[in-house]
Design an enzyme around this catalytic site. Structure first.
Site, PDB file in Angstrom:
ATOM      1  N   HIS A  20      56.144  20.351  13.200  1.00  0.00           N
ATOM      2  CA  HIS A  20      54.867  20.713  13.795  1.00  0.00           C
ATOM      3  C   HIS A  20      55.075  21.535  15.068  1.00  0.00           C
ATOM      4  O   HIS A  20      55.884  21.197  15.910  1.00  0.00           O
ATOM      5  CB  HIS A  20      54.075  19.444  14.112  1.00  0.00           C
ATOM      6  CG  HIS A  20      52.670  19.694  14.511  1.00  0.00           C
ATOM      7  ND1 HIS A  20      52.029  18.913  15.430  1.00  0.00           N
ATOM      8  CD2 HIS A  20      51.767  20.630  14.115  1.00  0.00           C
ATOM      9  CE1 HIS A  20      50.792  19.353  15.593  1.00  0.00           C
ATOM     10  NE2 HIS A  20      50.609  20.397  14.802  1.00  0.00           N
ATOM     11  N   TYR A 121      53.818  47.724  14.982  1.00  0.00           N
ATOM     12  CA  TYR A 121      53.077  46.525  15.368  1.00  0.00           C
ATOM     13  C   TYR A 121      52.720  45.610  14.197  1.00  0.00           C
ATOM     14  O   TYR A 121      51.718  44.908  14.233  1.00  0.00           O
ATOM     15  CB  TYR A 121      51.830  46.880  16.182  1.00  0.00           C
ATOM     16  CG  TYR A 121      52.180  47.652  17.426  1.00  0.00           C
ATOM     17  CD1 TYR A 121      52.827  47.033  18.492  1.00  0.00           C
ATOM     18  CD2 TYR A 121      51.895  49.009  17.529  1.00  0.00           C
ATOM     19  CE1 TYR A 121      53.176  47.747  19.630  1.00  0.00           C
ATOM     20  CE2 TYR A 121      52.244  49.732  18.664  1.00  0.00           C
ATOM     21  CZ  TYR A 121      52.877  49.092  19.716  1.00  0.00           C
ATOM     22  OH  TYR A 121      53.235  49.800  20.839  1.00  0.00           O
ATOM     23  N   CYS A 122      53.547  45.591  13.187  1.00  0.00           N
ATOM     24  CA  CYS A 122      53.382  44.629  12.093  1.00  0.00           C
ATOM     25  C   CYS A 122      54.223  43.400  12.435  1.00  0.00           C
ATOM     26  O   CYS A 122      55.364  43.248  11.972  1.00  0.00           O
ATOM     27  CB  CYS A 122      53.811  45.230  10.763  1.00  0.00           C
ATOM     28  SG  CYS A 122      52.540  46.246  10.015  1.00  0.00           S
TER      29      CYS A 122
END
Length: 132
Positions: A20, A121-122
């Site tokens: 988590h 910017y991927c």
């Protein structure tokens, strides 16, 4: 031999060992990898594997509670943001922050997954959720 899902040993192992709030960054070919952060380099040639192909594969196996993208994606590569939103749907919230801030968050990543994507910017930070 594994029959389906992610076949890349390091990537499958990283997802299987996730907990988590672990951060997984999927980046384009130019995203810098901070010192000390594990990089799983999938880049083969320009465009392969693509950011979207990699994102789909990871989302099939990783439970995500939220994600972070670059604000610049919408400005520079809006078609990619639209495609990303289609893939994610309403599975989890996505917030956008400046690229420089995303790079700072990447320093805390469990792993950075480098793709062959050449579209600027991927990048996305996936924050692992819990199934209960």
């Amino acid at each position: 031999m594994k029959k389906n899902g992610i076949l890349h040993n390091e990537l499958a192992q990283a997802i299987a060992q996730s907990g988590h709030l672990d951060k997984f960054v999927i980046g384009d070919a130019g995203l810098p990898v901070p010192p000390g952060v594990k990089c799983i380099d999938l880049a083969l040639i320009e465009g392969q594997p693509s950011f979207m192909t990699t994102l789909k594969a990871v989302l099939d196996e990783l439970h995500v509670e939220e994600a972070i993208i670059d604000t610049e994606m919408e400005e520079v590569s809006p078609h990619k943001k639209e495609e990303l939103l289609e893939i994610v749907g309403d599975e989890f919230p996505i917030k956008a922050i400046p690229h420089a801030e995303l790079q700072e968050i990447a320093k805390e990543a469990k792993v950075i997954i480098r793709t062959g994507e050449f579209t600027p910017y991927c990048n996305i930070v996936l924050i692992a959720g819990v199934l209960f």
